[in-house]
Motif scaffolding. Structure first.
Motif, PDB file in Angstrom:
ATOM      1  N   LEU A 162       0.824  -1.210   0.000  1.00  0.00           N
ATOM      2  CA  LEU A 162       0.000   0.000   0.000  1.00  0.00           C
ATOM      3  C   LEU A 162       0.859   1.262   0.000  1.00  0.00           C
ATOM      4  O   LEU A 162       0.494   2.271  -0.613  1.00  0.00           O
ATOM      5  N   GLN A 163       2.003   1.205   0.669  1.00  0.00           N
ATOM      6  CA  GLN A 163       2.879   2.375   0.705  1.00  0.00           C
ATOM      7  C   GLN A 163       3.511   2.635  -0.663  1.00  0.00           C
ATOM      8  O   GLN A 163       3.723   3.780  -1.057  1.00  0.00           O
ATOM      9  N   ARG A 164       3.807   1.582  -1.386  1.00  0.00           N
ATOM     10  CA  ARG A 164       4.331   1.745  -2.745  1.00  0.00           C
ATOM     11  C   ARG A 164       3.257   2.340  -3.660  1.00  0.00           C
ATOM     12  O   ARG A 164       3.539   3.213  -4.491  1.00  0.00           O
ATOM     13  N   GLU A 165       2.028   1.885  -3.500  1.00  0.00           N
ATOM     14  CA  GLU A 165       0.922   2.416  -4.296  1.00  0.00           C
ATOM     15  C   GLU A 165       0.653   3.874  -3.947  1.00  0.00           C
ATOM     16  O   GLU A 165       0.328   4.680  -4.829  1.00  0.00           O
ATOM     17  N   ALA A 166       0.815   4.215  -2.672  1.00  0.00           N
ATOM     18  CA  ALA A 166       0.621   5.613  -2.259  1.00  0.00           C
ATOM     19  C   ALA A 166       1.671   6.511  -2.897  1.00  0.00           C
ATOM     20  O   ALA A 166       1.382   7.642  -3.330  1.00  0.00           O
ATOM     21  N   GLY A 167       2.916   6.028  -2.966  1.00  0.00           N
ATOM     22  CA  GLY A 167       3.968   6.809  -3.613  1.00  0.00           C
ATOM     23  C   GLY A 167       3.691   7.019  -5.095  1.00  0.00           C
ATOM     24  O   GLY A 167       3.884   8.120  -5.631  1.00  0.00           O
ATOM     25  N   ALA A 168       3.217   5.957  -5.753  1.00  0.00           N
ATOM     26  CA  ALA A 168       2.875   6.085  -7.171  1.00  0.00           C
ATOM     27  C   ALA A 168       1.712   7.051  -7.369  1.00  0.00           C
ATOM     28  O   ALA A 168       1.671   7.824  -8.337  1.00  0.00           O
ATOM     29  N   ALA A 169       0.732   7.036  -6.439  1.00  0.00           N
ATOM     30  CA  ALA A 169      -0.415   7.931  -6.540  1.00  0.00           C
ATOM     31  C   ALA A 169      -0.008   9.390  -6.376  1.00  0.00           C
ATOM     32  O   ALA A 169      -0.657  10.290  -6.926  1.00  0.00           O
ATOM     33  N   GLY A 171       2.650  10.591  -7.608  1.00  0.00           N
ATOM     34  CA  GLY A 171       3.445  10.954  -8.767  1.00  0.00           C
ATOM     35  C   GLY A 171       4.927  10.678  -8.623  1.00  0.00           C
ATOM     36  O   GLY A 171       5.724  11.141  -9.438  1.00  0.00           O
ATOM     37  N   LEU A 172       5.306   9.923  -7.604  1.00  0.00           N
ATOM     38  CA  LEU A 172       6.706   9.601  -7.404  1.00  0.00           C
ATOM     39  C   LEU A 172       7.106   8.439  -8.314  1.00  0.00           C
ATOM     40  O   LEU A 172       6.320   7.523  -8.565  1.00  0.00           O
ATOM     41  N   SER A 173       8.350   8.480  -8.766  1.00  0.00           N
ATOM     42  CA  SER A 173       8.868   7.351  -9.532  1.00  0.00           C
ATOM     43  C   SER A 173       9.138   6.191  -8.572  1.00  0.00           C
ATOM     44  O   SER A 173       9.113   6.349  -7.347  1.00  0.00           O
ATOM     45  N   VAL A 178      11.127   4.260  -3.342  1.00  0.00           N
ATOM     46  CA  VAL A 178      12.024   3.424  -2.541  1.00  0.00           C
ATOM     47  C   VAL A 178      12.861   4.274  -1.598  1.00  0.00           C
ATOM     48  O   VAL A 178      13.005   3.959  -0.411  1.00  0.00           O
ATOM     49  N   ILE A 179      13.412   5.374  -2.113  1.00  0.00           N
ATOM     50  CA  ILE A 179      14.322   6.205  -1.323  1.00  0.00           C
ATOM     51  C   ILE A 179      13.598   6.959  -0.214  1.00  0.00           C
ATOM     52  O   ILE A 179      14.068   7.036   0.928  1.00  0.00           O
ATOM     53  N   HIS A 180      12.420   7.531  -0.535  1.00  0.00           N
ATOM     54  CA  HIS A 180      11.750   8.439   0.409  1.00  0.00           C
ATOM     55  C   HIS A 180      10.666   7.766   1.248  1.00  0.00           C
ATOM     56  O   HIS A 180      10.245   8.337   2.268  1.00  0.00           O
ATOM     57  N   ILE A 181      10.211   6.588   0.850  1.00  0.00           N
ATOM     58  CA  ILE A 181       9.112   5.954   1.583  1.00  0.00           C
ATOM     59  C   ILE A 181       9.512   4.576   2.117  1.00  0.00           C
ATOM     60  O   ILE A 181       9.395   4.314   3.319  1.00  0.00           O
ATOM     61  N   ILE A 182       9.989   3.710   1.224  1.00  0.00           N
ATOM     62  CA  ILE A 182      10.250   2.325   1.611  1.00  0.00           C
ATOM     63  C   ILE A 182      11.441   2.211   2.558  1.00  0.00           C
ATOM     64  O   ILE A 182      11.353   1.586   3.623  1.00  0.00           O
ATOM     65  N   LEU A 183      12.571   2.825   2.181  1.00  0.00           N
ATOM     66  CA  LEU A 183      13.772   2.713   3.009  1.00  0.00           C
ATOM     67  C   LEU A 183      13.594   3.306   4.408  1.00  0.00           C
ATOM     68  O   LEU A 183      13.975   2.672   5.399  1.00  0.00           O
TER      69      LEU A 183
END
Length: 294
Positions: A162-169, A171-173, A178-183
């Protein structure tokens, strides 16, 4: 037999096994610490080791252990982080990725003495680096890299999609996600794995006997030029670590206080490894709060 009775018996057996393992571990640690702690002193921790006389310390060996650990982690962590990000975030389930994962599994199960012999043949002999810190650090990289990669990959996989989908929503690449949310979200688990693996590397001996060497020349701590072999920062000098020193004095030591030096050095090694393990989760929590501003 009723289900509840069988469940109670199975639970009691599991608790008994776990308690037995914990008891054996506690007894082993207590034995080492009780024998070694009375011999610890500032002189013992800072003095140079002696080969034939009593009264030596472990100062140079202790410094070599930390220096070699830092170099090994500086080499292995960026590679492991990049490999883990690729495998978890980018790699598709293909034959290639399956082969990579299989190779990681095989490398993680290699005995450390095999890694040491490989490092001796390639780095010491073939590349003519000799018995040196850099040879030991690269050998420890091969020893530590598979375990560290799997640890970081597991930490990344625990982050909800869900966090990856939120980043895509937003507009993040994928890379920015990965750098700003996942890590940042995976930092506690990553740091825990890194610190625990560092403790494992710190206590390694077999791989370093054939690469870093079994001698600890005198160092000039006033010389910080890494190109001078007398400098403590030189990566091209032989470096007997604390774990190798314990093995060496127990196998061929002739000093009169052999048992005292061995007990004290073993206690220091155990204390440092325990500090690595106990500080792992605390450090991960602090970094998580700082990176996520929570």
């Amino acid at each position: 037999m009723k289900a509840k009775t069988a469940d109670k018996i199975a639970t009691a057996v599991i608790y008994g096994i776990a308690g037995s393992v914990a008891l054996v571990l506690a007894a082993m640690l207590a034995f080492i610490l009780v024998r070694g702690l009375p011999h610890l002193s500032w002189h013992f921790l800072t003095a140079q080791a002696r080969s034939f006389e009593a009264g030596g310390g472990i100062g140079i060996q202790l410094f070599n252990s930390f220096y070699l650990l830092i170099l090994a982690m500086l080499i292995s962590f960026p590679i492991a982080l990049g490999a883990a990000i690729y495998l978890n975030e980018y790699a598709k389930p293909t034959i290639w990725t399956s082969m990579v994962r299989t190779a990681i599994e095989v490398m993680s199960s290699l005995p450390s003495v095999v890694v040491g012999l490989f490092g001796f043949l390639i780095f010491v002999v073939k590349l003519k680096l000799g018995f040196s810190i850099i040879s030991g650090a690269i050998a420890l990289t091969f020893f530590n890299l598979p375990i560290l990669t799997r640890s970081i990959e597991t930490s990344l996989s625990q982050i909800p999609s869900l966090q990856r989908e939120a980043g895509a929503a937003l507009g993040l690449s994928r890379f920015e996600t990965v750098i700003h949310i996942i890590l940042p979200a995976a930092v506690p688990s990553i740091v825990t794995g890194v610190v625990i693996s560092a403790g494992r590397v710190f206590g390694e001996a077999a791989a370093l006997i054939f690469t870093a060497g079994q001698s600890a020349p005198s160092l000039d701590f006033g010389d910080w030029n890494p190109f001078n072999l007398a400098s403590p920062l030189s990566p091209f000098r032989p470096a007997e670590t604390l774990a190798v020193h314990i093995w060496k004095i127990n196998s061929e030591g002739i000093m009169s206080d052999l048992s005292l030096v061995s007990a004290g050095a073993s206690a220091v090694l155990i204390i440092v490894v325990l500090l690595f393990n106990f500080s792992a989760r605390r450090l991960g929590t602090l970094l998580y709060k700082k990176l996520t501003k929570s």
